[in-house]
Design a protein around this motif. Structure first.
Motif, PDB file in Angstrom:
ATOM      1  N   VAL A  14      56.721  21.552  72.177  1.00 37.56           N
ATOM      2  CA  VAL A  14      56.726  22.667  71.997  1.00 37.56           C
ATOM      3  C   VAL A  14      57.134  23.093  70.970  1.00 37.56           C
ATOM      4  O   VAL A  14      58.122  22.638  70.637  1.00 37.56           O
ATOM      5  N   GLY A  15      56.902  24.976  69.711  1.00 43.08           N
ATOM      6  CA  GLY A  15      57.530  25.461  69.400  1.00 43.08           C
ATOM      7  C   GLY A  15      56.284  25.119  67.859  1.00 43.08           C
ATOM      8  O   GLY A  15      56.898  25.284  66.844  1.00 43.08           O
ATOM      9  N   CYS A  16      55.109  24.647  68.480  1.00 39.81           N
ATOM     10  CA  CYS A  16      54.769  24.040  67.266  1.00 39.81           C
ATOM     11  C   CYS A  16      53.021  24.004  67.870  1.00 39.81           C
ATOM     12  O   CYS A  16      52.537  24.472  69.048  1.00 39.81           O
ATOM     13  N   ARG A  17      52.620  25.422  66.770  1.00 40.35           N
ATOM     14  CA  ARG A  17      50.977  25.972  67.119  1.00 40.35           C
ATOM     15  C   ARG A  17      50.103  25.854  66.203  1.00 40.35           C
ATOM     16  O   ARG A  17      50.731  25.146  64.885  1.00 40.35           O
ATOM     17  N   LEU A  29      51.970  25.206  62.148  1.00 42.80           N
ATOM     18  CA  LEU A  29      53.581  26.666  62.472  1.00 42.80           C
ATOM     19  C   LEU A  29      54.800  25.584  63.172  1.00 42.80           C
ATOM     20  O   LEU A  29      53.848  25.496  65.225  1.00 42.80           O
ATOM     21  N   VAL A  30      55.348  25.227  62.184  1.00 47.25           N
ATOM     22  CA  VAL A  30      56.185  24.548  63.331  1.00 47.25           C
ATOM     23  C   VAL A  30      58.026  25.260  63.183  1.00 47.25           C
ATOM     24  O   VAL A  30      58.390  26.413  62.267  1.00 47.25           O
ATOM     25  N   PRO A  31      58.911  24.681  63.932  1.00 45.21           N
ATOM     26  CA  PRO A  31      60.017  25.395  63.598  1.00 45.21           C
ATOM     27  C   PRO A  31      61.109  25.657  62.662  1.00 45.21           C
ATOM     28  O   PRO A  31      61.682  26.538  61.712  1.00 45.21           O
ATOM     29  N   GLU A  32      60.623  24.478  61.642  1.00 49.49           N
ATOM     30  CA  GLU A  32      61.018  25.191  60.348  1.00 49.49           C
ATOM     31  C   GLU A  32      60.548  25.388  58.929  1.00 49.49           C
ATOM     32  O   GLU A  32      60.881  24.990  57.891  1.00 49.49           O
ATOM     33  N   GLY A  33      58.950  25.966  59.570  1.00 46.98           N
ATOM     34  CA  GLY A  33      58.285  26.218  58.598  1.00 46.98           C
ATOM     35  C   GLY A  33      56.287  26.098  58.528  1.00 46.98           C
ATOM     36  O   GLY A  33      56.344  25.820  60.066  1.00 46.98           O
ATOM     37  N   VAL A  34      56.075  25.913  57.862  1.00 44.29           N
ATOM     38  CA  VAL A  34      54.846  26.095  57.765  1.00 44.29           C
ATOM     39  C   VAL A  34      53.959  24.580  57.318  1.00 44.29           C
ATOM     40  O   VAL A  34      54.248  24.312  55.649  1.00 44.29           O
ATOM     41  N   ARG A  88      58.617  15.433  65.635  1.00 41.81           N
ATOM     42  CA  ARG A  88      58.202  16.405  67.073  1.00 41.81           C
ATOM     43  C   ARG A  88      57.712  17.340  67.191  1.00 41.81           C
ATOM     44  O   ARG A  88      57.806  18.070  66.854  1.00 41.81           O
TER      45      ARG A  88
END
Lengths: 92, 390
Positions: A14-17, A29-34, A88
């Motif tokens: 979740v939160g990763c694309r 794309l992850v919560p803390e950046g690219v 994660r």
């Protein structure tokens, strides 16, 4: 900690694309950046759909990259997915 | 052509219900009447997507204080931008959370001031800790939303780091960010009270490493290091004008959160120029891009491609020269200025970590709520200085 095995079904957490750029290069794309995706990384992540097993992903990658050494490819994919799981980014 | 930026930091407002003593917002907060209207923010998001950005980080102040937040998340999502909300949680409830998720919110970062309620509320200047814990439980139950718990650490809570990590863990996030205070804005004003001791720092590094090992594969633990104690500077914002653009509440476009402290810089406004023009051609974004501006020892240092000379704002705030090597660097000519602060913090007569400082400055400021009624002042306040974006 989970260990990847042949019946694991990896999927993006979740939160990763994954996003493909216009030039065909990809970005994770992850919560803390690219994170820039290089080489076959984008192919592997596209196959991590939560349905395919690790064994099926390997078969698919082997058919796409027939000139690669299957043993080496398996090790590389396993290490790639395990590292992403520790960050994660991938769940299985 | 310059490589496009990766992400937009959208500071929607400087209003915030919290008064944190280490807020990273500037001391000169933008007033309500200066805030960009929603339609301009929508144009900004469209320009960001067109420019090739991947992510938008909604922050503030407290971004929930802007009623249009939901629409902006929805617009960003429809433009295929990854949406991140950096919040204190105050202003959020079950219904608003559900509608943000429906609008396409990808990730939420909730900040806490401490694991201990009394200490947390003293740092925030308002009793909000218990509400945040209740919100964290709501967020944790939303399985489609990625969740980070952010905890800011400093001299007065580092001795509790183990319980702080256990507390963060109990809230059920995918990620925990333990962020040492960085000395900008209100934190710089309170630096004397916030700067940890050497012993605290060394202990905390080990505690974080142990937590990272223990939680591996379950919770990702990120650590924002205390840069005054580092040997080399942080690659602030991934380098000036290299990765990020920040739009402040009034529309000014900055290469870094704190950039307005640098005198003589002329920052463009989204009301007048496009993001694309500002990124490519503005004097402010080009000022410290690349290596031409670098002094020695940066210019001939192998690390210049890793840390880009460190932080320009910190260079100015500590040395008075924005083009100096970041003084936290052990190789910097002005490093003794940082060493002086560190020795002061480590003096036995320095502020006691266990006791509360007698006089620290809460972030709180009176600003006119409208240009027509300058006498009718409204208290506009601070934010949790969450993440130095790195």
């Amino acid at each position: 900690m989970n260990t990847l095995n042949s019946s694991s079904q990896p999927r993006l957490a979740v939160g990763c694309r994954v996003r493909e750029g216009e030039d065909g290069a990809g970005a994770l794309l992850v919560p803390e950046g690219v994170l820039r995706l290089k080489g076959t990384a984008i192919d592997i992540l596209r196959l991590c759909d939560g349905r395919r097993t690790f064994a099926e992903i390997l078969v698919e990658m082997e058919s796409r990259y027939q000139s690669a050494d299957p043993k080496q490819m398996e090790q590389e994919i396993e290490s790639f997915l395990s590292r992403l799981q520790q960050r994660r980014v991938i769940d299985f | 052509m310059t490589t496009p930026p990766l992400a937009l930091i959208a500071e929607l407002t400087h209003r915030c219900p919290l008064h944190c003593v280490y807020c990273s917002n500037p001391l000169q907060l933008r007033a309500n009447f200066e805030e960009l209207p929603t339609e301009v923010w929508i144009q900004v998001l469209e320009q960001a997507a067109k420019l090739g950005m991947f992510q938008v980080h909604f922050t503030g102040g407290e971004p929930l204080a802007r009623s249009a937040l939901n629409s902006l998340v929805s617009v960003a999502h429809s433009l295929d931008l990854y949406t991140n909300l950096i919040t204190s949680g105050i202003g959020l409830n079950e219904k608003k959370l559900a509608s943000l998720i429906a609008a396409g919110l990808d990730h939420l970062q909730l900040s806490f001031q401490d694991s201990d309620e009394g200490s947390a509320d003293r740092v925030a200047g308002v009793p909000v800790h218990a509400r945040k814990v209740a919100l964290a439980n709501l967020i944790h139950e939303c399985k489609s939303l990625a969740f980070t718990v952010n905890l800011v650490v400093h001299r007065h809570n580092l001795d509790r780091l183990e319980s702080i990590i256990s507390f963060a863990e109990s809230l059920g996030p995918q990620r925990i960010e333990i962020a040492n205070v960085q000395y900008y804005g209100w934190a710089l004003k309170n630096r004397e009270w916030l700067l940890p001791t050497c012993e605290q720092v060394q202990r905390s590094v080990l505690i974080v490493q142990r937590a990272q090992e223990r939680l591996k594969g379950r919770i990702k633990v990120d650590f924002v290091t205390p840069d005054y104690y580092a040997s080399f500077p942080k690659p602030c914002m991934g380098g000036w004008g290299r990765q990020l653009m920040l739009v402040d509440p009034s529309g000014r476009v900055l290469p870094c959160h704190a950039a307005t402290v640098i005198p003589g810089m002329d920052f463009e406004n989204v009301r007048e120029k496009s993001l694309s023009w500002i990124w490519e051609d503005s004097g402010s974004f080009r000022r410290f891009r690349g290596e031409d501006w670098m002094p020695e020892p940066c210019r001939s240092c192998d690390r210049r491609t890793l840390d880009f000379g460190g932080c320009r704002c910190q260079a100015f705030l500590v040395t008075g020269d924005e083009a100096a090597t970041d003084p936290v660097c052990s190789l910097a000519p002005a490093h003794s200025l940082i060493e002086e602060r560190i020795s002061h913090a480590n003096l036995s007569c320095g502020p006691d970590g266990a006791s509360l400082p007698p006089s620290w400055t809460y972030r709180t400021q009176s600003v006119p709520s409208s240009p027509r009624s300058p006498l009718q002042a409204e208290r506009t306040e601070g934010r949790v200085s969450d993440t130095p974006t790195s």
